[in-house]
Design a protein around this motif. Structure first.
Motif, PDB file in Angstrom:
ATOM      1  N   VAL A 108       0.719  -1.204  -0.175  1.00  0.00           N
ATOM      2  CA  VAL A 108       0.019   0.044  -0.056  1.00  0.00           C
ATOM      3  C   VAL A 108       0.865   1.150   0.151  1.00  0.00           C
ATOM      4  CG1 VAL A 108      -1.667   1.293   1.139  1.00  0.00           C
ATOM      5  CG2 VAL A 108      -1.737  -1.270   1.324  1.00  0.00           C
ATOM      6  N   VAL A 109       0.840   2.072  -1.150  1.00  0.00           N
ATOM      7  CA  VAL A 109       1.688   3.172  -1.167  1.00  0.00           C
ATOM      8  C   VAL A 109       0.948   4.498  -1.101  1.00  0.00           C
ATOM      9  CG1 VAL A 109       3.397   2.158  -2.729  1.00  0.00           C
ATOM     10  CG2 VAL A 109       1.726   3.466  -3.816  1.00  0.00           C
ATOM     11  N   SER A 110      -0.512   4.404  -1.058  1.00  0.00           N
ATOM     12  CA  SER A 110      -1.358   5.575  -0.820  1.00  0.00           C
ATOM     13  C   SER A 110      -2.724   5.027  -0.477  1.00  0.00           C
ATOM     14  CB  SER A 110      -1.461   6.465  -1.943  1.00  0.00           C
ATOM     15  OG  SER A 110      -2.168   5.954  -2.990  1.00  0.00           O
ATOM     16  N   ALA A 111      -3.399   5.568   0.546  1.00  0.00           N
ATOM     17  CA  ALA A 111      -4.709   5.238   0.712  1.00  0.00           C
ATOM     18  C   ALA A 111      -5.549   6.526   1.282  1.00  0.00           C
ATOM     19  CB  ALA A 111      -4.421   4.736   2.427  1.00  0.00           C
ATOM     20  N   CYS A 112      -6.777   6.259   0.575  1.00  0.00           N
ATOM     21  CA  CYS A 112      -7.786   7.587   0.674  1.00  0.00           C
ATOM     22  C   CYS A 112      -9.014   6.725   1.086  1.00  0.00           C
ATOM     23  CB  CYS A 112      -8.001   8.048  -0.611  1.00  0.00           C
ATOM     24  SG  CYS A 112      -9.258   9.466  -0.350  1.00  0.00           S
ATOM     25  N   LYS A 113      -9.157   7.006   2.380  1.00  0.00           N
ATOM     26  CA  LYS A 113     -10.264   6.025   3.116  1.00  0.00           C
ATOM     27  C   LYS A 113     -10.006   4.558   2.843  1.00  0.00           C
ATOM     28  CE  LYS A 113     -13.765   9.939   3.437  1.00  0.00           C
ATOM     29  NZ  LYS A 113     -14.857  10.292   3.192  1.00  0.00           N
ATOM     30  N   GLU A 114     -10.937   3.726   2.278  1.00  0.00           N
ATOM     31  CA  GLU A 114     -10.774   2.519   2.048  1.00  0.00           C
ATOM     32  C   GLU A 114     -10.341   2.319   0.409  1.00  0.00           C
ATOM     33  OE1 GLU A 114     -14.870   1.669   2.806  1.00  0.00           O
ATOM     34  OE2 GLU A 114     -14.446   0.853   4.781  1.00  0.00           O
ATOM     35  N   SER A 115      -9.929   3.345  -0.386  1.00  0.00           N
ATOM     36  CA  SER A 115      -9.500   3.417  -1.687  1.00  0.00           C
ATOM     37  C   SER A 115      -7.810   3.058  -1.368  1.00  0.00           C
ATOM     38  CB  SER A 115      -9.730   4.390  -2.476  1.00  0.00           C
ATOM     39  OG  SER A 115      -9.054   4.278  -3.807  1.00  0.00           O
ATOM     40  N   LEU A 116      -7.351   2.063  -1.757  1.00  0.00           N
ATOM     41  CA  LEU A 116      -5.867   1.506  -1.788  1.00  0.00           C
ATOM     42  C   LEU A 116      -5.264   1.658  -3.049  1.00  0.00           C
ATOM     43  CD1 LEU A 116      -6.247  -0.978   0.952  1.00  0.00           C
ATOM     44  CD2 LEU A 116      -6.212   1.329   1.314  1.00  0.00           C
ATOM     45  N   TYR A 117      -4.086   2.185  -3.297  1.00  0.00           N
ATOM     46  CA  TYR A 117      -3.326   1.834  -4.509  1.00  0.00           C
ATOM     47  C   TYR A 117      -1.934   1.041  -3.991  1.00  0.00           C
ATOM     48  CZ  TYR A 117      -4.718   5.180  -8.144  1.00  0.00           C
ATOM     49  OH  TYR A 117      -5.271   5.890  -8.954  1.00  0.00           O
ATOM     50  N   CYS A 118      -2.004  -0.183  -4.664  1.00  0.00           N
ATOM     51  CA  CYS A 118      -1.130  -1.099  -4.136  1.00  0.00           C
ATOM     52  C   CYS A 118      -0.140  -1.550  -5.138  1.00  0.00           C
ATOM     53  CB  CYS A 118      -1.889  -2.433  -3.625  1.00  0.00           C
ATOM     54  SG  CYS A 118      -3.073  -1.835  -2.397  1.00  0.00           S
ATOM     55  N   PRO A 119       0.818  -0.921  -5.620  1.00  0.00           N
ATOM     56  CA  PRO A 119       1.706  -1.282  -6.960  1.00  0.00           C
ATOM     57  C   PRO A 119       2.563  -2.522  -6.367  1.00  0.00           C
ATOM     58  CG  PRO A 119       2.405   0.708  -5.847  1.00  0.00           C
ATOM     59  CD  PRO A 119       1.142   0.339  -5.107  1.00  0.00           C
ATOM     60  N   THR A 120       3.055  -3.088  -7.644  1.00  0.00           N
ATOM     61  CA  THR A 120       3.970  -4.327  -7.064  1.00  0.00           C
ATOM     62  C   THR A 120       5.144  -4.624  -8.544  1.00  0.00           C
ATOM     63  OG1 THR A 120       4.089  -6.644  -6.850  1.00  0.00           O
ATOM     64  CG2 THR A 120       2.210  -5.749  -7.725  1.00  0.00           C
ATOM     65  N   THR A 121       5.953  -5.048  -8.261  1.00  0.00           N
ATOM     66  CA  THR A 121       7.038  -5.434  -9.371  1.00  0.00           C
ATOM     67  C   THR A 121       6.788  -6.984  -9.556  1.00  0.00           C
ATOM     68  OG1 THR A 121       8.887  -5.826  -8.026  1.00  0.00           O
ATOM     69  CG2 THR A 121       8.538  -3.630  -9.106  1.00  0.00           C
ATOM     70  N   GLU A 122       6.671  -7.398 -10.752  1.00  0.00           N
ATOM     71  CA  GLU A 122       6.521  -8.674 -11.167  1.00  0.00           C
ATOM     72  C   GLU A 122       7.301  -9.287 -11.988  1.00  0.00           C
ATOM     73  OE1 GLU A 122       4.400  -8.567  -9.054  1.00  0.00           O
ATOM     74  OE2 GLU A 122       2.156  -8.188  -9.760  1.00  0.00           O
ATOM     75  N   GLU A 123       7.742 -10.477 -11.776  1.00  0.00           N
ATOM     76  CA  GLU A 123       8.678 -11.329 -12.411  1.00  0.00           C
ATOM     77  C   GLU A 123       8.593 -13.004 -12.441  1.00  0.00           C
ATOM     78  OE1 GLU A 123      13.780 -11.625 -13.204  1.00  0.00           O
ATOM     79  OE2 GLU A 123      12.891  -9.997 -11.968  1.00  0.00           O
ATOM     80  N   PHE A 124       8.538 -13.443 -13.343  1.00  0.00           N
ATOM     81  CA  PHE A 124       8.358 -15.050 -13.127  1.00  0.00           C
ATOM     82  C   PHE A 124       6.926 -15.314 -12.934  1.00  0.00           C
ATOM     83  CE2 PHE A 124       8.985 -19.263 -11.179  1.00  0.00           C
ATOM     84  CZ  PHE A 124       9.248 -19.888 -12.576  1.00  0.00           C
ATOM     85  N   ILE A 125       6.401 -16.103 -12.278  1.00  0.00           N
ATOM     86  CA  ILE A 125       4.958 -16.482 -12.049  1.00  0.00           C
ATOM     87  C   ILE A 125       4.630 -16.064 -10.750  1.00  0.00           C
ATOM     88  CG2 ILE A 125       3.391 -18.483 -11.888  1.00  0.00           C
ATOM     89  CD1 ILE A 125       5.580 -19.953 -13.684  1.00  0.00           C
TER      90      ILE A 125
END
Length: 322
Positions: free
Chosen positions: A217-234
């Motif tokens: 969770v990099v930002s939170a506005c009440k219950e709206s959550l931005y949850c970025p991630t980095t992906e590699e492989f499966i």
């Protein structure tokens, strides 16, 4: 109901039991037993799944480790199941489901991770960035398996909140993002608003991620959550939704297998390239494949009421009707 563990076996690993489940490992596999059956998994797959279940606090909805084993979060208590969403297991009447207090099952999984993760192996890392989980017990990697998940209260970089990443704080730029600009925005806040106005370079922040398939969770506005991630492989787990998730592909490409949440029947194959947006409905399960390191923004509504609202027909399983 309490967790128990045994003395180390011939390979140096302890067995763990909680409720009707027992978990044991050898040099290559984990064996899970329950009152009506048993199942084996590759130990790498198992550790990568357990690591995420622990870090996510069992996440939203269902975390399938494979087509047999998994957990379902009820937010305060959690089911562990074997064959619950597998037609063959149900037909043979060898499926099993048991409900645990959240902390009880989490404690078992946490102890298992510590004992079964060998020195140099990181279940959160991409395959080319870690050592081997195979072989007899040798040391541990508690620093990796207990790392803190980022959960910003307002936004990364805000005073008193999660800090941005840097070489000095132990987050070098990942090899897959060597070309990502590290410039940070310039902020000119009016006097008195210095702790209310802020911004940061999300791409630079993600370029320094040391884990894969771990939405933070990099930002939170009440219950709206931005949850970025980095992906590699499966993506190690097959995530069964209990709410709609929005995916925004920020870079490169991820390929998604989408199935019916309860039966596993194929629903779609989604290929997302940079700039694509998709919504994963609340009645599916999905697993992703990233040919190279990529950035994904997962937008979540974190309301604990949503599963009940969907079950009662008060909220749709699809976010948009065309």
């Amino acid at each position: 109901m309490t967790m128990t563990e045994t003395a180390p076996n011939a390979s140096g690993y302890r067995d763990f039991s909680v409720g009707g489940f027992t978990f044991s490992r050898d040099e290559y596999f984990v064996t899970i037993t329950w009152p009506t059956g048993s199942h084996q998994m590759d130990i790498v797959q198992w550790l990568r799944c357990v690591q995420r279940d622990v870090a996510w606090g069992f996440f939203y909805g269902i975390v399938n480790f494979d087509e047999v084993i998994g957990t379902m979060n009820h937010y305060g208590n959690v089911d562990m199941f074997a064959g619950r969403f597998n037609e063959a297991y149900r037909r043979a009447e060898v499926d099993y489901n048991e409900n645990f207090d959240h902390d009880e099952l989490l404690g078992c999984f946490t102890a298992m991770l510590s004992d079964w993760t060998n020195e140099g192996y990181d279940p959160f890392a991409a395959p080319m960035e870690t050592g081997s989980a195979y072989g007899p017990s040798r040391g541990d990697n508690d620093e990796a398996v207990t790392r803190k998940r980022v959960v910003a209260q307002r936004m990364v970089s805000m005073p008193g909140d999660e800090p941005i990443r840097s070489d000095e704080s132990g987050f070098p730029i990942n090899r897959g993002f060597a070309d990502v600009s590290q410039d940070e925005p310039v902020i000119s806040a009016e006097p008195g608003y210095e702790d209310q106005v802020n911004s940061f370079n999300l791409f630079a922040y993600l370029s320094r991620s040391d884990v894969t398939w771990n939405p933070s969770v990099v930002s939170a506005c009440k219950e709206s959550l931005y949850c970025p991630t980095t992906e590699e492989f499966i993506l190690p787990v097959i995530h069964g939704n209990d709410r709609v998730e929005w995916f925004v592909q920020l870079s490169d490409e991820i390929q998604w297998d989408v199935e019916d949440r309860d039966t596993g029947a194929k629903r779609a194959r989604v290929i997302m390239k940079a700039g694509d947006v998709s919504a994963m409905p609340a009645d599916i399960r999905h697993q992703g494949y990233a040919p190279k390191r990529s950035m994904l923004l997962v937008w979540e509504n974190g309301s604990p009421r949503i599963p009940e609202m969907i079950a009662n027909g008060e909220a749709p399983v699809h976010p948009v009707a065309f």
